[in-house]
Design an enzyme around this catalytic site. Structure first.
Site, PDB file in Angstrom:
ATOM      1  N   PRO A  10       0.792  -1.232   0.000  1.00  0.00           N
ATOM      2  CA  PRO A  10       0.000   0.000   0.000  1.00  0.00           C
ATOM      3  C   PRO A  10       0.825   1.282   0.000  1.00  0.00           C
ATOM      4  CG  PRO A  10      -0.077  -1.089   2.142  1.00  0.00           C
ATOM      5  CD  PRO A  10       0.564  -2.053   1.195  1.00  0.00           C
ATOM      6  N   ASN A  11       0.301   2.235  -0.732  1.00  0.00           N
ATOM      7  CA  ASN A  11       0.831   3.608  -0.839  1.00  0.00           C
ATOM      8  C   ASN A  11       2.088   3.728  -1.691  1.00  0.00           C
ATOM      9  OD1 ASN A  11      -1.188   4.828   0.939  1.00  0.00           O
ATOM     10  ND2 ASN A  11      -0.186   3.665   2.554  1.00  0.00           N
ATOM     11  N   ARG A  18       5.268  11.022  -2.594  1.00  0.00           N
ATOM     12  CA  ARG A  18       5.044  10.651  -1.195  1.00  0.00           C
ATOM     13  C   ARG A  18       6.334  10.851  -0.373  1.00  0.00           C
ATOM     14  NH1 ARG A  18       4.644   4.503   1.148  1.00  0.00           N
ATOM     15  NH2 ARG A  18       4.154   5.075   3.285  1.00  0.00           N
ATOM     16  N   TYR A  23      11.428   8.607   1.007  1.00  0.00           N
ATOM     17  CA  TYR A  23      11.305   7.560  -0.010  1.00  0.00           C
ATOM     18  C   TYR A  23      11.945   7.919  -1.344  1.00  0.00           C
ATOM     19  CZ  TYR A  23       7.947   5.701   3.351  1.00  0.00           C
ATOM     20  OH  TYR A  23       7.362   5.205   4.497  1.00  0.00           O
ATOM     21  N   ALA A  78       3.476  -0.985   4.613  1.00  0.00           N
ATOM     22  CA  ALA A  78       2.958  -1.053   5.989  1.00  0.00           C
ATOM     23  C   ALA A  78       2.548  -2.471   6.386  1.00  0.00           C
ATOM     24  CB  ALA A  78       1.781  -0.103   6.135  1.00  0.00           C
ATOM     25  N   GLU A  99      12.780  -9.442   1.021  1.00  0.00           N
ATOM     26  CA  GLU A  99      12.023  -8.280   1.509  1.00  0.00           C
ATOM     27  C   GLU A  99      12.860  -7.025   1.281  1.00  0.00           C
ATOM     28  OE1 GLU A  99      10.827  -8.668   5.642  1.00  0.00           O
ATOM     29  OE2 GLU A  99      10.923  -6.507   5.926  1.00  0.00           O
ATOM     30  N   HIS A 101      12.926  -2.541   1.426  1.00  0.00           N
ATOM     31  CA  HIS A 101      12.340  -1.266   1.838  1.00  0.00           C
ATOM     32  C   HIS A 101      13.208  -0.134   1.317  1.00  0.00           C
ATOM     33  CE1 HIS A 101       9.609  -3.333   4.516  1.00  0.00           C
ATOM     34  NE2 HIS A 101      10.638  -4.054   4.908  1.00  0.00           N
ATOM     35  N   ARG A 108      13.660   4.266  12.036  1.00  0.00           N
ATOM     36  CA  ARG A 108      12.378   4.980  12.086  1.00  0.00           C
ATOM     37  C   ARG A 108      11.596   4.603  13.353  1.00  0.00           C
ATOM     38  NH1 ARG A 108       9.461   4.690   6.486  1.00  0.00           N
ATOM     39  NH2 ARG A 108       8.269   6.336   7.529  1.00  0.00           N
TER      40      ARG A 108
HETATM   41  C1  DQA Z   1       8.447   1.029   3.452  1.00  0.00           C
HETATM   42  C2  DQA Z   1       8.586   1.190   4.972  1.00  0.00           C
HETATM   43  C3  DQA Z   1       7.256   0.923   5.663  1.00  0.00           C
HETATM   44  O1  DQA Z   1       7.403   1.074   7.071  1.00  0.00           O
HETATM   45  C4  DQA Z   1       6.221   1.911   5.186  1.00  0.00           C
HETATM   46  O2  DQA Z   1       4.960   1.610   5.770  1.00  0.00           O
HETATM   47  C5  DQA Z   1       6.106   1.979   3.706  1.00  0.00           C
HETATM   48  C6  DQA Z   1       7.327   1.899   2.908  1.00  0.00           C
HETATM   49  C7  DQA Z   1       9.735   1.405   2.702  1.00  0.00           C
HETATM   50  O3  DQA Z   1       9.878   1.010   1.550  1.00  0.00           O
HETATM   51  O4  DQA Z   1      10.591   2.114   3.268  1.00  0.00           O
HETATM   52  O5  DQA Z   1       5.038   2.196   3.155  1.00  0.00           O
HETATM   53  O6  DQA Z   1       8.178  -0.343   3.169  1.00  0.00           O
END
Ligand code: DQA
Length: 145
Positions: A10-11, A18, A23, A78, A99, A101, A108
């Protein structure tokens, strides 16, 4: 050719606008193009999916083995910190996954320090911006060969 499913939670469709301080300025489209270019070099075929809906991501993970997917690159966003359902789906299909990020989740808020996926991942790449994805894809490719 080795098929990899690239999943974005999401997002992440908002990347580019964003919170660029966290990011970066790359859009999801730009990240996808970068991965596609690297995939040619590595001899991989990528399938990309972004969804804001947990169940859509679960469905994609469940469908992956029948579609000949050999591994999964995932930024669950998230849902990383909350989703037992995504964890269970990844464990159920048993495909190797990495995984990633963009931000360094460990630098954070405390609720981002927990991942429900990480202990079942081949590896985790966090904090390198969009380069986390290319590093993660390289790592996954090495695992599969
Ligand atoms: C994220 C880190 C997550 O905590 C956050 O909710 C995101 C993006 C990252 O790519 O840094 O939406 O996965």
């Amino acid at each position: 050719m080795t098929r990899i499913l690239v999943l974005h939670g999401p997002n992440l469709n908002l990347l580019g606008t964003r919170e660029p301080g966290l990011y970066g300025h790359d859009t999801l489209h730009a990240i996808t193009s970068r991965l596609d270019t690297l995939a040619v070099e590595l001899g991989l075929e990528l399938e990309h999916l972004q969804s804001n809906h947990e169940g859509v991501l679960v469905d994609a993970i469940q469908a992956a083995p029948a579609q000949g997917v050999a591994g999964i690159l995932i930024n669950a966003a998230a849902y990383t910190h909350t989703s037992v359902a995504l964890r269970d789906a990844l464990v159920a299909v048993g495909l190797p996954f990495v995984e990633v990020h963009l931000s360094n989740v460990h630098a954070r808020e405390p609720f981002r320090h927990t991942s429900l996926l990480a202990d079942r991942a081949v590896g985790v790449v966090t904090g390198f911006g969009s380069t986390s994805y290319t590093l993660g894809l390289r790592g996954l490719a090495e695992t599969l060969t």
